[in-house]
Design a protein around this motif. Structure first.
Motif, short mmCIF file in Angstrom:
data_model
loop_
_atom_site.label_atom_id
_atom_site.label_comp_id
_atom_site.label_asym_id
_atom_site.label_seq_id
_atom_site.Cartn_x
_atom_site.Cartn_y
_atom_site.Cartn_z
N UNK A 74 0.83 -1.20 0.00
CA UNK A 74 0.00 0.00 0.00
C UNK A 74 0.87 1.26 0.00
N UNK A 75 1.91 1.25 0.84
CA UNK A 75 2.79 2.41 0.92
C UNK A 75 3.53 2.63 -0.40
N UNK A 76 3.94 1.56 -1.04
CA UNK A 76 4.62 1.70 -2.33
C UNK A 76 3.69 2.37 -3.34
N UNK A 77 2.43 1.96 -3.35
CA UNK A 77 1.45 2.58 -4.25
C UNK A 77 1.21 4.05 -3.89
N UNK A 78 1.13 4.35 -2.61
CA UNK A 78 0.89 5.72 -2.17
C UNK A 78 2.08 6.62 -2.52
N UNK A 79 3.28 6.11 -2.38
CA UNK A 79 4.46 6.89 -2.73
C UNK A 79 4.46 7.18 -4.23
N UNK A 80 4.10 6.18 -5.03
CA UNK A 80 4.01 6.39 -6.47
C UNK A 80 2.93 7.42 -6.79
N UNK A 81 1.79 7.33 -6.11
CA UNK A 81 0.70 8.30 -6.31
C UNK A 81 1.16 9.71 -5.94
N UNK A 82 1.88 9.84 -4.83
CA UNK A 82 2.38 11.15 -4.41
C UNK A 82 3.30 11.73 -5.49
N UNK A 83 4.18 10.89 -6.03
CA UNK A 83 5.08 11.37 -7.09
C UNK A 83 4.31 11.80 -8.33
N UNK A 131 -0.56 15.09 2.83
CA UNK A 131 -0.53 15.09 4.28
C UNK A 131 -0.86 13.70 4.83
N UNK A 132 -1.89 13.09 4.29
CA UNK A 132 -2.30 11.75 4.73
C UNK A 132 -1.20 10.72 4.43
N UNK A 133 -0.63 10.80 3.24
CA UNK A 133 0.45 9.87 2.88
C UNK A 133 1.63 10.05 3.82
N UNK A 134 1.97 11.30 4.14
CA UNK A 134 3.08 11.55 5.06
C UNK A 134 2.80 10.99 6.45
N UNK A 135 1.54 11.10 6.93
CA UNK A 135 1.17 10.53 8.23
C UNK A 135 1.35 9.02 8.23
N UNK A 136 0.85 8.36 7.20
CA UNK A 136 0.94 6.91 7.10
C UNK A 136 2.41 6.50 6.94
#
Length: 143
Positions: A74-83, A131-136
């Protein structure tokens, strides 16, 4: 309790305080063996490789970090989404700057005014997601 028991406990405590590691154990490993040991050390809570090796060799308990694979994915996907969101935001800002330089065209001005609220909403949502991605991400790194 007798004084002999207390003296025994005191002697034992004094021995442990003065125990210094002065002896070396040298072993030869293949590159593969060394990497396997380093990988297992990284999975443990031991800060130093020597501490980990002592625990293994002396049959002491080793605490292992546990990772949640689904959270990692999930985090890998979120990091990609953030980028991707960052790239979209940068592209959008570049387009808007270019449009602002073309003040002579009334169509450009009306387009900018029409889409300004959409731009603000997009930026607000991007900020919320970041912000949410950074919290997680912070919680994940602590785990």
């Amino acid at each position: 309790m007798g004084t002999s028991f207390l003296n025994s406990v005191k002697d034992n405590v004094m021995e442990n305080k003065s125990d210094k590691r002065t002896r070396w154990l040298h072993i030869r490993l293949t590159e593969r063996e060394q990497q396997k040991i380093r990988d297992k050390h990284k999975q443990s809570t031991s800060r130093k490789l020597s501490d980990y090796a002592r625990k293994v060799l002396l049959d002491k308990t080793i605490k292992v970090k546990q990772r949640n694979q689904s959270l990692d994915d999930f985090m890998a996907e979120m990091i990609q989404l953030r980028n991707e969101l960052n790239a979209i935001g940068n592209n959008y800002n570049q387009v808007v700057k270019k449009l602002h330089m073309l003040k002579d065209f009334s169509d450009v001005k009306s387009w900018l005014l029409l889409h300004e609220s959409a731009h603000q909403m997009l930026q607000q949502k991007v900020a919320e997601i970041k912000s949410k991605i950074n919290q997680i991400d912070d919680q994940w790194l602590q785990g």
